[in-house]
Design a protein around this motif. Sequence first.
Motif, PDB file in Angstrom:
ATOM      1  N   GLN A  76       0.839  -1.203   0.000  1.00  0.00           N
ATOM      2  CA  GLN A  76       0.000   0.000   0.000  1.00  0.00           C
ATOM      3  C   GLN A  76       0.871   1.250   0.000  1.00  0.00           C
ATOM      4  N   VAL A  77       1.900   1.264   0.845  1.00  0.00           N
ATOM      5  CA  VAL A  77       2.815   2.405   0.887  1.00  0.00           C
ATOM      6  C   VAL A  77       3.547   2.550  -0.450  1.00  0.00           C
ATOM      7  N   ALA A  78       4.029   1.432  -0.981  1.00  0.00           N
ATOM      8  CA  ALA A  78       4.826   1.485  -2.205  1.00  0.00           C
ATOM      9  C   ALA A  78       4.002   1.870  -3.430  1.00  0.00           C
ATOM     10  N   GLN A  79       2.858   1.215  -3.579  1.00  0.00           N
ATOM     11  CA  GLN A  79       2.103   1.372  -4.820  1.00  0.00           C
ATOM     12  C   GLN A  79       1.064   2.484  -4.784  1.00  0.00           C
ATOM     13  N   VAL A  80       0.532   2.794  -3.608  1.00  0.00           N
ATOM     14  CA  VAL A  80      -0.526   3.805  -3.515  1.00  0.00           C
ATOM     15  C   VAL A  80       0.011   5.111  -2.942  1.00  0.00           C
ATOM     16  N   THR A  81       0.560   5.057  -1.723  1.00  0.00           N
ATOM     17  CA  THR A  81       1.022   6.292  -1.079  1.00  0.00           C
ATOM     18  C   THR A  81       2.097   6.989  -1.902  1.00  0.00           C
ATOM     19  N   PHE A  82       3.049   6.197  -2.430  1.00  0.00           N
ATOM     20  CA  PHE A  82       4.150   6.785  -3.186  1.00  0.00           C
ATOM     21  C   PHE A  82       4.095   6.445  -4.673  1.00  0.00           C
ATOM     22  N   GLY A  83       2.941   5.990  -5.138  1.00  0.00           N
ATOM     23  CA  GLY A  83       2.691   5.865  -6.577  1.00  0.00           C
ATOM     24  C   GLY A  83       3.638   4.975  -7.342  1.00  0.00           C
ATOM     25  N   GLY A  84       4.152   3.911  -6.692  1.00  0.00           N
ATOM     26  CA  GLY A  84       5.021   2.969  -7.393  1.00  0.00           C
ATOM     27  C   GLY A  84       6.467   3.407  -7.509  1.00  0.00           C
ATOM     28  N   ARG A  85       6.827   4.495  -6.852  1.00  0.00           N
ATOM     29  CA  ARG A  85       8.229   4.943  -6.874  1.00  0.00           C
ATOM     30  C   ARG A  85       9.004   4.233  -5.768  1.00  0.00           C
ATOM     31  N   ASP A  86      10.132   3.642  -6.122  1.00  0.00           N
ATOM     32  CA  ASP A  86      10.907   2.900  -5.116  1.00  0.00           C
ATOM     33  C   ASP A  86      11.995   3.774  -4.521  1.00  0.00           C
ATOM     34  N   TRP A  87      12.487   3.359  -3.353  1.00  0.00           N
ATOM     35  CA  TRP A  87      13.454   4.168  -2.613  1.00  0.00           C
ATOM     36  C   TRP A  87      14.850   4.122  -3.217  1.00  0.00           C
ATOM     37  N   ARG A  88      15.136   3.124  -4.057  1.00  0.00           N
ATOM     38  CA  ARG A  88      16.451   3.101  -4.711  1.00  0.00           C
ATOM     39  C   ARG A  88      16.492   4.123  -5.836  1.00  0.00           C
ATOM     40  N   GLY A  89      15.446   4.164  -6.626  1.00  0.00           N
ATOM     41  CA  GLY A  89      15.401   5.144  -7.705  1.00  0.00           C
ATOM     42  C   GLY A  89      15.133   6.547  -7.214  1.00  0.00           C
ATOM     43  N   HIS A  90      14.536   6.636  -6.030  1.00  0.00           N
ATOM     44  CA  HIS A  90      14.200   7.932  -5.441  1.00  0.00           C
ATOM     45  C   HIS A  90      14.639   7.925  -3.979  1.00  0.00           C
ATOM     46  N   PRO A  91      15.942   8.058  -3.718  1.00  0.00           N
ATOM     47  CA  PRO A  91      16.450   7.961  -2.339  1.00  0.00           C
ATOM     48  C   PRO A  91      15.862   9.002  -1.401  1.00  0.00           C
ATOM     49  N   GLU A  92      15.314  10.069  -1.949  1.00  0.00           N
ATOM     50  CA  GLU A  92      14.693  11.082  -1.089  1.00  0.00           C
ATOM     51  C   GLU A  92      13.418  10.561  -0.423  1.00  0.00           C
ATOM     52  N   LEU A  93      12.924   9.401  -0.875  1.00  0.00           N
ATOM     53  CA  LEU A  93      11.704   8.833  -0.304  1.00  0.00           C
ATOM     54  C   LEU A  93      11.966   7.949   0.913  1.00  0.00           C
ATOM     55  N   VAL A  94      13.244   7.647   1.213  1.00  0.00           N
ATOM     56  CA  VAL A  94      13.539   6.760   2.333  1.00  0.00           C
ATOM     57  C   VAL A  94      12.955   7.306   3.628  1.00  0.00           C
ATOM     58  N   GLU A  95      13.215   8.564   3.926  1.00  0.00           N
ATOM     59  CA  GLU A  95      12.729   9.133   5.176  1.00  0.00           C
ATOM     60  C   GLU A  95      11.207   9.246   5.210  1.00  0.00           C
ATOM     61  N   PRO A  96      10.541   9.728   4.143  1.00  0.00           N
ATOM     62  CA  PRO A  96       9.066   9.729   4.166  1.00  0.00           C
ATOM     63  C   PRO A  96       8.475   8.339   4.326  1.00  0.00           C
ATOM     64  N   MET A  97       9.048   7.339   3.658  1.00  0.00           N
ATOM     65  CA  MET A  97       8.547   5.967   3.804  1.00  0.00           C
ATOM     66  C   MET A  97       8.771   5.467   5.224  1.00  0.00           C
ATOM     67  N   ARG A  98       9.906   5.848   5.789  1.00  0.00           N
ATOM     68  CA  ARG A  98      10.214   5.449   7.164  1.00  0.00           C
ATOM     69  C   ARG A  98       9.181   6.016   8.143  1.00  0.00           C
ATOM     70  N   ALA A  99       8.688   7.218   7.860  1.00  0.00           N
ATOM     71  CA  ALA A  99       7.693   7.834   8.732  1.00  0.00           C
ATOM     72  C   ALA A  99       6.299   7.261   8.512  1.00  0.00           C
ATOM     73  N   VAL A 100       5.989   6.930   7.269  1.00  0.00           N
ATOM     74  CA  VAL A 100       4.630   6.517   6.913  1.00  0.00           C
ATOM     75  C   VAL A 100       4.382   5.031   7.164  1.00  0.00           C
ATOM     76  N   PHE A 101       5.380   4.198   6.945  1.00  0.00           N
ATOM     77  CA  PHE A 101       5.161   2.748   7.004  1.00  0.00           C
ATOM     78  C   PHE A 101       4.597   2.278   8.345  1.00  0.00           C
ATOM     79  N   PRO A 102       5.141   2.699   9.500  1.00  0.00           N
ATOM     80  CA  PRO A 102       4.553   2.233  10.771  1.00  0.00           C
ATOM     81  C   PRO A 102       3.094   2.646  10.938  1.00  0.00           C
ATOM     82  N   VAL A 103       2.739   3.818  10.428  1.00  0.00           N
ATOM     83  CA  VAL A 103       1.349   4.265  10.515  1.00  0.00           C
ATOM     84  C   VAL A 103       0.461   3.392   9.648  1.00  0.00           C
ATOM     85  N   MET A 104       0.913   3.130   8.429  1.00  0.00           N
ATOM     86  CA  MET A 104       0.123   2.293   7.523  1.00  0.00           C
ATOM     87  C   MET A 104      -0.010   0.880   8.059  1.00  0.00           C
TER      88      MET A 104
END
Length: 297
Positions: A76-104
Amino acid sequence: MSAPQPADLRADCGRCFGICCVVPAFAASADFAIDKPAGTPCPNLGDDFRCGIHDRLRERGFPGCTVFDCFGAGQQVAQVTFGGRDWRGHPELVEPMRAVFPVMRALHELLWYVTEAAALRPGAPLDEELNRAGDALRALTRGSPDELRALDVDALRGEVNPVLSRAAERVRSRDGRAGLDRRGADLVGADLRRVDLRAANLRGAYLIGADLRDADLHLADLTGADLRGADLRGADLRGALFLTRAQLDAARGDHRTRVSASVGRPAHWSLPVTPVPRRTGPGPAGVASGRRRDRRG
Protein backbone atom coordinates in the motif's frame (compact mmCIF):
# COMPACT_ATOMS: atom_id res chain seq x y z
CA MET A 1 -12.69 -19.52 12.59
CA SER A 2 -10.51 -17.23 10.46
CA ALA A 3 -12.08 -16.12 7.19
CA PRO A 4 -10.13 -15.55 3.96
CA GLN A 5 -8.81 -12.00 4.06
CA PRO A 6 -8.82 -9.55 1.13
CA ALA A 7 -5.63 -9.59 -0.90
CA ASP A 8 -4.76 -6.04 0.18
CA LEU A 9 -4.48 -7.23 3.80
CA ARG A 10 -1.96 -9.94 2.93
CA ALA A 11 1.70 -9.08 2.40
CA ASP A 12 2.76 -9.04 -1.25
CA CYS A 13 6.53 -8.80 -1.02
CA GLY A 14 6.90 -8.52 -4.80
CA ARG A 15 5.15 -5.15 -4.79
CA CYS A 16 6.52 -3.39 -1.72
CA PHE A 17 10.22 -2.72 -2.58
CA GLY A 18 11.40 -4.45 0.62
CA ILE A 19 10.24 -1.60 2.83
CA CYS A 20 10.21 -3.79 5.95
CA CYS A 21 13.87 -4.63 5.22
CA VAL A 22 14.78 -0.95 5.21
CA VAL A 23 12.59 0.98 7.64
CA PRO A 24 13.02 -0.79 11.03
CA ALA A 25 16.19 -0.98 13.07
CA PHE A 26 17.56 -4.40 14.06
CA ALA A 27 19.54 -5.05 17.23
CA ALA A 28 21.80 -8.11 17.27
CA SER A 29 19.98 -10.65 19.42
CA ALA A 30 18.36 -14.06 19.33
CA ASP A 31 15.96 -12.61 16.74
CA PHE A 32 18.46 -10.85 14.48
CA ALA A 33 22.02 -11.85 13.69
CA ILE A 34 23.19 -8.29 13.05
CA ASP A 35 22.75 -4.66 14.04
CA LYS A 36 20.96 -2.60 11.40
CA PRO A 37 20.15 1.11 11.76
CA ALA A 38 16.66 2.33 10.87
CA GLY A 39 16.37 3.45 7.26
CA THR A 40 19.30 1.29 6.13
CA PRO A 41 18.72 -1.69 3.80
CA CYS A 42 19.38 -5.11 5.27
CA PRO A 43 22.48 -6.62 3.61
CA ASN A 44 20.40 -9.67 2.70
CA LEU A 45 18.09 -7.57 0.51
CA GLY A 46 18.73 -8.18 -3.18
CA ASP A 47 18.63 -5.83 -6.14
CA ASP A 48 15.18 -7.23 -6.93
CA PHE A 49 13.94 -6.07 -3.48
CA ARG A 50 13.63 -9.68 -2.30
CA CYS A 51 15.33 -11.35 0.65
CA GLY A 52 18.30 -13.43 -0.45
CA ILE A 53 17.95 -15.85 2.47
CA HIS A 54 14.15 -15.94 2.78
CA ASP A 55 14.05 -19.75 2.87
CA ARG A 56 16.89 -19.90 5.42
CA LEU A 57 16.09 -17.04 7.79
CA ARG A 58 15.91 -19.15 10.94
CA GLU A 59 19.08 -21.06 10.11
CA ARG A 60 20.94 -17.80 9.40
CA GLY A 61 19.90 -16.16 12.68
CA PHE A 62 16.93 -14.04 11.58
CA PRO A 63 13.86 -15.67 13.18
CA GLY A 64 12.55 -12.18 14.00
CA CYS A 65 11.94 -11.62 10.29
CA THR A 66 9.82 -14.75 10.02
CA VAL A 67 7.27 -13.52 12.57
CA PHE A 68 6.75 -10.06 11.08
CA ASP A 69 3.54 -9.37 9.19
CA CYS A 70 2.81 -5.99 7.62
CA PHE A 71 -0.82 -6.99 6.83
CA GLY A 72 -0.34 -5.64 3.32
CA ALA A 73 0.89 -2.22 4.44
CA GLY A 74 4.10 -2.56 2.43
CA GLN A 75 2.50 -2.70 -0.99
CA GLN A 76 0.00 0.00 0.00
CA VAL A 77 2.82 2.40 0.89
CA ALA A 78 4.83 1.49 -2.20
CA GLN A 79 2.10 1.37 -4.82
CA VAL A 80 -0.53 3.80 -3.51
CA THR A 81 1.02 6.29 -1.08
CA PHE A 82 4.15 6.79 -3.19
CA GLY A 83 2.69 5.87 -6.58
CA GLY A 84 5.02 2.97 -7.39
CA ARG A 85 8.23 4.94 -6.87
CA ASP A 86 10.91 2.90 -5.12
CA TRP A 87 13.45 4.17 -2.61
CA ARG A 88 16.45 3.10 -4.71
CA GLY A 89 15.40 5.14 -7.71
CA HIS A 90 14.20 7.93 -5.44
CA PRO A 91 16.45 7.96 -2.34
CA GLU A 92 14.69 11.08 -1.09
CA LEU A 93 11.70 8.83 -0.30
CA VAL A 94 13.54 6.76 2.33
CA GLU A 95 12.73 9.13 5.18
CA PRO A 96 9.07 9.73 4.17
CA MET A 97 8.55 5.97 3.80
CA ARG A 98 10.21 5.45 7.16
CA ALA A 99 7.69 7.83 8.73
CA VAL A 100 4.63 6.52 6.91
CA PHE A 101 5.16 2.75 7.00
CA PRO A 102 4.55 2.23 10.77
CA VAL A 103 1.35 4.26 10.52
CA MET A 104 0.12 2.29 7.52
CA ARG A 105 0.96 -0.98 9.21
CA ALA A 106 -1.09 0.03 12.25
CA LEU A 107 -4.02 0.93 9.99
CA HIS A 108 -3.82 -2.35 8.10
CA GLU A 109 -3.51 -4.35 11.29
CA LEU A 110 -6.62 -2.68 12.70
CA LEU A 111 -8.39 -3.24 9.39
CA TRP A 112 -7.41 -6.93 9.50
CA TYR A 113 -9.01 -7.31 12.93
CA VAL A 114 -12.12 -5.38 11.89
CA THR A 115 -12.51 -7.52 8.77
CA GLU A 116 -12.01 -10.69 10.80
CA ALA A 117 -14.58 -9.55 13.37
CA ALA A 118 -17.12 -8.64 10.69
CA ALA A 119 -16.79 -12.12 9.18
CA LEU A 120 -17.82 -13.58 12.55
CA ARG A 121 -21.18 -11.79 12.23
CA PRO A 122 -21.60 -10.85 15.89
CA GLY A 123 -25.04 -9.35 15.20
CA ALA A 124 -26.64 -5.92 15.46
CA PRO A 125 -25.57 -3.28 16.21
CA LEU A 126 -21.98 -4.56 16.08
CA ASP A 127 -22.21 -5.59 12.43
CA GLU A 128 -22.97 -2.00 11.47
CA GLU A 129 -20.28 -0.58 13.77
CA LEU A 130 -17.65 -2.88 12.29
CA ASN A 131 -18.64 -1.99 8.73
CA ARG A 132 -18.38 1.72 9.52
CA ALA A 133 -15.00 1.22 11.18
CA GLY A 134 -13.74 -0.72 8.17
CA ASP A 135 -14.88 1.97 5.73
CA ALA A 136 -13.24 4.69 7.82
CA LEU A 137 -9.93 2.81 8.09
CA ARG A 138 -9.82 2.09 4.36
CA ALA A 139 -10.36 5.76 3.63
CA LEU A 140 -7.44 6.65 5.90
CA THR A 141 -5.11 4.20 4.11
CA ARG A 142 -5.61 6.23 0.92
CA GLY A 143 -4.30 9.42 2.51
CA SER A 144 -1.25 11.38 1.41
CA PRO A 145 2.10 10.98 3.20
CA ASP A 146 1.48 14.17 5.18
CA GLU A 147 -2.05 13.06 6.13
CA LEU A 148 -0.79 9.67 7.27
CA ARG A 149 2.01 11.13 9.38
CA ALA A 150 -0.49 13.39 11.11
CA LEU A 151 -2.72 10.51 12.23
CA ASP A 152 -3.02 9.69 15.92
CA VAL A 153 -2.74 5.92 15.77
CA ASP A 154 -3.28 5.44 19.51
CA ALA A 155 -6.53 7.41 19.31
CA LEU A 156 -7.70 5.23 16.43
CA ARG A 157 -6.96 2.09 18.41
CA GLY A 158 -8.89 3.57 21.32
CA GLU A 159 -11.92 3.98 19.07
CA VAL A 160 -11.79 0.61 17.31
CA ASN A 161 -10.64 -1.75 20.05
CA PRO A 162 -13.79 -1.50 22.20
CA VAL A 163 -15.88 -2.54 19.19
CA LEU A 164 -13.56 -5.49 18.53
CA SER A 165 -13.70 -6.49 22.19
CA ARG A 166 -17.50 -6.41 22.27
CA ALA A 167 -17.67 -8.45 19.07
CA ALA A 168 -15.34 -11.07 20.56
CA GLU A 169 -17.40 -11.24 23.76
CA ARG A 170 -20.56 -11.76 21.73
CA VAL A 171 -19.04 -14.58 19.69
CA ARG A 172 -17.37 -16.25 22.69
CA SER A 173 -20.75 -16.44 24.43
CA ARG A 174 -22.57 -18.10 21.56
CA ASP A 175 -22.40 -21.60 23.02
CA GLY A 176 -24.05 -20.43 26.24
CA ARG A 177 -21.11 -19.23 28.28
CA ALA A 178 -17.84 -17.39 27.94
CA GLY A 179 -14.72 -19.12 29.18
CA LEU A 180 -11.98 -18.05 31.57
CA ASP A 181 -10.95 -14.41 31.60
CA ARG A 182 -7.13 -14.23 31.34
CA ARG A 183 -6.95 -10.95 29.49
CA GLY A 184 -3.40 -9.59 29.79
CA ALA A 185 -2.45 -12.38 32.22
CA ASP A 186 1.14 -13.42 32.85
CA LEU A 187 1.18 -17.06 31.77
CA VAL A 188 4.83 -17.27 30.79
CA GLY A 189 5.94 -20.92 30.87
CA ALA A 190 2.60 -22.02 32.36
CA ASP A 191 1.39 -25.59 32.07
CA LEU A 192 -2.06 -25.14 30.54
CA ARG A 193 -2.65 -28.69 29.41
CA ARG A 194 -5.41 -29.33 31.94
CA VAL A 195 -6.98 -25.86 31.85
CA ASP A 196 -10.26 -25.46 29.94
CA LEU A 197 -9.43 -22.72 27.44
CA ARG A 198 -12.51 -23.02 25.26
CA ALA A 199 -13.97 -19.54 24.69
CA ALA A 200 -11.32 -18.08 27.01
CA ASN A 201 -10.37 -14.41 26.90
CA LEU A 202 -6.60 -14.41 26.24
CA ARG A 203 -6.35 -10.95 24.73
CA GLY A 204 -2.81 -9.65 25.21
CA ALA A 205 -1.87 -12.57 27.47
CA TYR A 206 1.79 -13.51 27.93
CA LEU A 207 1.93 -17.12 26.72
CA ILE A 208 5.67 -17.18 26.04
CA GLY A 209 6.90 -20.76 26.35
CA ALA A 210 3.52 -21.90 27.69
CA ASP A 211 2.61 -25.58 27.40
CA LEU A 212 -0.54 -25.74 25.29
CA ARG A 213 -0.13 -29.27 24.03
CA ASP A 214 -3.44 -30.81 22.93
CA ALA A 215 -5.32 -27.68 24.08
CA ASP A 216 -8.76 -26.98 22.65
CA LEU A 217 -8.83 -23.26 21.81
CA HIS A 218 -12.24 -23.19 20.20
CA LEU A 219 -13.60 -19.61 20.38
CA ALA A 220 -10.62 -18.48 22.50
CA ASP A 221 -9.83 -14.81 21.85
CA LEU A 222 -6.10 -14.62 21.02
CA THR A 223 -5.97 -10.95 20.05
CA GLY A 224 -2.38 -9.83 20.62
CA ALA A 225 -1.50 -12.88 22.74
CA ASP A 226 2.26 -13.43 22.86
CA LEU A 227 2.82 -17.01 21.69
CA ARG A 228 6.60 -16.90 21.31
CA GLY A 229 7.92 -20.38 21.97
CA ALA A 230 4.50 -21.65 23.08
CA ASP A 231 4.17 -25.43 22.63
CA LEU A 232 1.14 -25.99 20.41
CA ARG A 233 1.79 -29.62 19.54
CA GLY A 234 -1.53 -31.36 19.06
CA ALA A 235 -3.50 -28.19 19.87
CA ASP A 236 -6.71 -27.39 17.99
CA LEU A 237 -6.71 -23.73 16.89
CA ARG A 238 -9.25 -24.03 14.10
CA GLY A 239 -11.90 -22.12 16.04
CA ALA A 240 -9.63 -19.57 17.73
CA LEU A 241 -10.56 -15.90 17.34
CA PHE A 242 -8.21 -13.32 15.82
CA LEU A 243 -5.27 -15.70 15.43
CA THR A 244 -2.62 -14.35 13.06
CA ARG A 245 -0.01 -16.22 11.08
CA ALA A 246 2.71 -14.21 12.84
CA GLN A 247 1.56 -15.66 16.17
CA LEU A 248 1.84 -19.19 14.78
CA ASP A 249 5.25 -18.48 13.26
CA ALA A 250 6.47 -17.47 16.73
CA ALA A 251 5.13 -20.67 18.32
CA ARG A 252 6.03 -24.36 18.04
CA GLY A 253 3.74 -27.01 16.63
CA ASP A 254 3.75 -30.35 14.88
CA HIS A 255 1.81 -32.41 12.35
CA ARG A 256 -1.03 -32.85 14.86
CA THR A 257 -1.57 -29.12 15.41
CA ARG A 258 -4.78 -28.12 13.69
CA VAL A 259 -5.13 -24.66 12.15
CA SER A 260 -7.56 -23.16 9.68
CA ALA A 261 -6.54 -23.18 6.01
CA SER A 262 -6.83 -19.37 5.85
CA VAL A 263 -4.05 -18.98 8.43
CA GLY A 264 -1.82 -21.80 7.25
CA ARG A 265 0.83 -23.99 8.85
CA PRO A 266 4.36 -22.64 9.43
CA ALA A 267 7.03 -24.59 7.57
CA HIS A 268 9.34 -24.77 10.59
CA TRP A 269 6.80 -26.88 12.48
CA SER A 270 8.18 -29.88 10.65
CA LEU A 271 11.50 -29.41 12.48
CA PRO A 272 12.31 -31.07 15.84
CA VAL A 273 10.94 -29.18 18.85
CA THR A 274 13.48 -27.84 21.36
CA PRO A 275 12.01 -27.72 24.88
CA VAL A 276 11.69 -24.29 26.52
CA PRO A 277 12.44 -24.25 30.28
CA ARG A 278 9.23 -23.78 32.22
CA ARG A 279 9.12 -21.23 35.01
CA THR A 280 8.09 -22.69 38.34
CA GLY A 281 5.43 -21.10 40.49
CA PRO A 282 1.69 -21.13 41.14
CA GLY A 283 -0.52 -22.64 38.46
CA PRO A 284 -2.35 -20.30 36.07
CA ALA A 285 -5.86 -21.45 36.92
CA GLY A 286 -5.91 -19.65 40.26
CA VAL A 287 -3.54 -16.77 39.57
CA ALA A 288 -4.18 -13.73 37.40
CA SER A 289 -1.35 -11.26 37.06
CA GLY A 290 -1.93 -7.71 38.17
CA ARG A 291 0.31 -6.59 35.31
CA ARG A 292 -1.94 -6.21 32.29
CA ARG A 293 -0.90 -5.70 28.72
CA ASP A 294 -3.37 -5.73 25.87
CA ARG A 295 -1.56 -4.49 22.84
CA ARG A 296 -4.65 -4.30 20.66
CA GLY A 297 -7.29 -3.57 23.22
